[in-house]
Design a protein around this motif. Structure first.
Motif, short mmCIF file in Angstrom:
data_model
loop_
_atom_site.label_atom_id
_atom_site.label_comp_id
_atom_site.label_asym_id
_atom_site.label_seq_id
_atom_site.Cartn_x
_atom_site.Cartn_y
_atom_site.Cartn_z
N TYR A 230 -1.09 -12.03 -12.84
CA TYR A 230 -0.67 -12.42 -11.49
C TYR A 230 0.79 -12.90 -11.48
O TYR A 230 1.55 -12.56 -10.57
N LEU A 231 1.15 -13.70 -12.48
CA LEU A 231 2.51 -14.25 -12.52
C LEU A 231 3.55 -13.16 -12.71
O LEU A 231 4.64 -13.21 -12.13
N ARG A 232 3.24 -12.17 -13.52
CA ARG A 232 4.17 -11.04 -13.70
C ARG A 232 4.42 -10.34 -12.37
O ARG A 232 5.55 -9.98 -12.05
N ARG A 233 3.34 -10.13 -11.63
CA ARG A 233 3.48 -9.47 -10.34
C ARG A 233 4.26 -10.35 -9.35
O ARG A 233 5.09 -9.84 -8.58
N ALA A 234 3.98 -11.65 -9.38
CA ALA A 234 4.70 -12.57 -8.48
C ALA A 234 6.19 -12.57 -8.80
O ALA A 234 7.04 -12.50 -7.90
N GLU A 235 6.51 -12.61 -10.09
CA GLU A 235 7.91 -12.64 -10.53
C GLU A 235 8.63 -11.37 -10.07
O GLU A 235 9.83 -11.40 -9.75
N ALA A 236 7.92 -10.26 -10.04
CA ALA A 236 8.52 -8.97 -9.66
C ALA A 236 8.55 -8.76 -8.14
O ALA A 236 9.06 -7.73 -7.67
N THR A 237 8.02 -9.70 -7.37
CA THR A 237 8.00 -9.56 -5.91
C THR A 237 9.38 -9.87 -5.34
O THR A 237 9.90 -10.97 -5.57
N PRO A 238 9.97 -8.92 -4.62
CA PRO A 238 11.32 -9.15 -4.06
C PRO A 238 11.36 -10.40 -3.19
O PRO A 238 10.47 -10.63 -2.37
#
Length: 258
Positions: A230-238
């Motif tokens: 989840y954190l990886r996806r959050a970090e990659a969210t513009p």
């Protein structure tokens, strides 16, 4: 003193049956003004929150009397009101919550969920309710572990700590498992309609991290792995930036999760 008059305004509304729909609208408008006030107090004067608890309770009982959450036509208002009440109910989550208002919010979210079973905002509201509910128990666990380690017991708080079976841990897991489940459903729904936010992903990660912390191995690993994803996806969210704590967690443990 206006707070007192605000919370007592509701008493005369249930007497007349003939104009009940206009009376109901009056009640809704009064409740909205109370919730607007609660939003403001939580955000700008949190030290005054305790004085407004009677106002929050008067709002919940007024909404109950008019069966406000049974009307699917009022979805946007329902969500806005519940967010405000829930934010207020957990104004000092580490110390606990205003339990009856917390319960009211949970019951009301569930009622809306029947009409909107895949709605991201409702699932997020329920996830948040359960996650915040766990905070006071997690704070107690943290304090106990701190006390134990300061007395020289090096095993306290370690993953093999036998007290993970203790009552506080069981209570924490009882709140965190529903939080994890509702946030997971919210993320799936948001993914399906392309509205996933970094904030939602970070909340889902927090619920998994917290559940991992109170789960004995090897079950804890699964929760930590979910949190990292989840954190990886959050970090990659513009446009979204992880909190310092979340970023540190991702930096420290991300390399262990494929």
């Amino acid at each position: 003193m206006s707070r007192q008059s605000k919370s007592s305004k509701h008493s005369h509304h249930s007497k007349s049956g003939g104009s009940s729909s206009s009376n109901n609208e009056d009640v809704v408008e009064q409740v909205k003004s109370i919730v607007t006030l609660l939003y403001e107090v939580v955000s700008s004067r949190p030290e005054e929150c305790e004085a407004y608890i009677p106002s929050a309770r008067s709002a919940t009982s007024a909404l109950d009397q008019i069966h406000f959450f049974r009307d699917p036509q009022r979805f946007a208002e329902q969500v806005w009101i519940l967010h405000g009440l829930q934010q207020f109910a957990f104004y000092d989550a580490d110390a606990g919550s205003i339990r009856d208002v917390t319960e009211f919010c949970q019951t009301s979210w569930l009622r809306i969920l029947r009409n909107f079973p895949d709605n991201v905002e409702v699932l997020n509201g329920l996830g948040s309710n359960w996650l915040q509910r766990s905070q006071s128990t997690l704070a107690q666990i943290h304090q106990e572990e701190g006390d134990s380690s300061s007395q020289g017991s090096s095993s306290a708080g370690s993953p093999s700590d036998p007290r993970r079976q203790g009552p506080l841990y069981v209570e924490a897991r009882g709140s965190l498992q529903p939080a994890v489940d509702f946030f997971a459903r919210a993320v799936r729904s948001a993914d399906a309609n392309g509205t996933t936010t970094g904030e939602l992903l970070a909340s889902a990660a927090e619920s998994q991290m917290s559940l991992g912390n109170v789960t004995a191995p090897p079950g804890d690993e699964r929760h930590f792995s979910h949190a990292i994803r989840y954190l990886r996806r959050a970090e990659a969210t513009p446009g979204y930036t992880l909190s310092v704590y979340m970023q540190q967690y991702l930096n420290d443990y991300g390399r262990y999760v494929s």
